[in-house]
Design an enzyme around this catalytic site. Structure first.
Site, PDB file in Angstrom:
ATOM      1  N   CYS A 157      50.566  35.101  36.170  1.00  0.00           N
ATOM      2  CA  CYS A 157      50.434  36.934  35.025  1.00  0.00           C
ATOM      3  C   CYS A 157      50.827  37.771  37.116  1.00  0.00           C
ATOM      4  CB  CYS A 157      49.477  37.951  35.431  1.00  0.00           C
ATOM      5  SG  CYS A 157      49.000  39.388  35.172  1.00  0.00           S
ATOM      6  N   CYS A 160      47.328  40.485  38.233  1.00  0.00           N
ATOM      7  CA  CYS A 160      46.337  39.567  38.134  1.00  0.00           C
ATOM      8  C   CYS A 160      46.176  38.182  38.568  1.00  0.00           C
ATOM      9  CB  CYS A 160      45.526  40.141  36.890  1.00  0.00           C
ATOM     10  SG  CYS A 160      45.221  39.597  35.478  1.00  0.00           S
ATOM     11  N   CYS A 202      48.919  41.409  28.749  1.00  0.00           N
ATOM     12  CA  CYS A 202      47.993  40.502  29.475  1.00  0.00           C
ATOM     13  C   CYS A 202      46.130  40.488  29.462  1.00  0.00           C
ATOM     14  CB  CYS A 202      48.524  40.500  31.448  1.00  0.00           C
ATOM     15  SG  CYS A 202      46.541  39.435  32.777  1.00  0.00           S
ATOM     16  N   CYS A 237      44.213  42.526  32.242  1.00  0.00           N
ATOM     17  CA  CYS A 237      44.814  43.670  33.025  1.00  0.00           C
ATOM     18  C   CYS A 237      45.586  44.149  32.850  1.00  0.00           C
ATOM     19  CB  CYS A 237      45.387  43.282  34.932  1.00  0.00           C
ATOM     20  SG  CYS A 237      47.859  42.859  34.568  1.00  0.00           S
ATOM     21  N   CYS A 286      59.951  37.339  24.398  1.00  0.00           N
ATOM     22  CA  CYS A 286      60.552  37.034  25.488  1.00  0.00           C
ATOM     23  C   CYS A 286      60.290  38.188  26.034  1.00  0.00           C
ATOM     24  CB  CYS A 286      61.734  38.414  24.380  1.00  0.00           C
ATOM     25  SG  CYS A 286      63.614  38.737  25.313  1.00  0.00           S
TER      26      CYS A 286
END
Ligand code: ZN
Length: 132
Positions: free
Chosen positions: A47, A50, A96, A99, A119
C-alpha cells in the site's frame, strides 16, 4: 490491527496529488498511464499509504484493461471488499484494511483458479522488488 489514522492534511503532505486523489478520494487513474500497468517485475505490491502488503507479482496478469490486474490478493486479511453502488453500477470496491486507502475494484471475469480480476490503480501501489 491498528488503523493508520492520519488527517486529510497529513495525507496531503505524504502523498503526491495523484496518489491523494486516488487513494483518499476514490479516484481512478487513466487507463494505460499507471507505472505498474505493464510491469512484469517480481516482488510484492505494498500500500502506497501505509506499507501493508496487498498483492504478489505471482498473481499479476495482463488483462488488457489498462490497469494492473491480479487474480488474487496477497493476504485477504489486508484487504477490505465493499459493495460500491456509485455511478449507477454495482461493483465491489477494494480498499486497504489498515488505512482505508481506495485501491480499485474486483470483478468476476478473471482467470482461474479464482476467476477474479482485481483491477487496481498503480498510484495506490508500491512495488518492492525481490532481490533473488
Ligand atoms: Zn494502506
Amino acid at each position: 490491527m491498528t488503523k493508520s489514522l492520519r488527517t486529510e492534511q497529513q495525507w496531503h503532505e505524504e502523498l503526491t496529488p495523484e496518489q491523494f486523489e486516488i487513494c483518499r478520494n476514490k479516484g481512478t487513474e487513466r487507463p494505460f498511464t499507471g507505472i505498474y500497468e505493464d510491469c512484469k517485475k517480481v516482488g510484492l505490491y505494498h500500500c502506497i499509504c501505509c506499507g501493508s502488503i496487498l498483492f504478489d507479482s505471482e498473481t499479476k496478469f495482463d488483462s488488457g484493461s489498462g490497469w494492473p490486474s491480479f487474480w488474487d490478493v496477497s493476504s485477504s486479511e489486508n484487504i477490505n471488499e465493499i459493495i460500491d453502488e456509485s455511478h449507477g453500477m454495482k461493483r465491489v470496491e477494494v480498499t486497504c484494511k489498515s488505512c482505508d486507502a481506495h485501491l480499485g475494484h474486483v470483478f468476476e471475469d478473471g482467470p482461474q483458479p479464482t476467476g477474479l480480476r482485481y483491477c487496481i490503480n498503480s498510484a495506490s501501489l508500491n512495488l518492492k522488488e525481490k532481490s533473488c
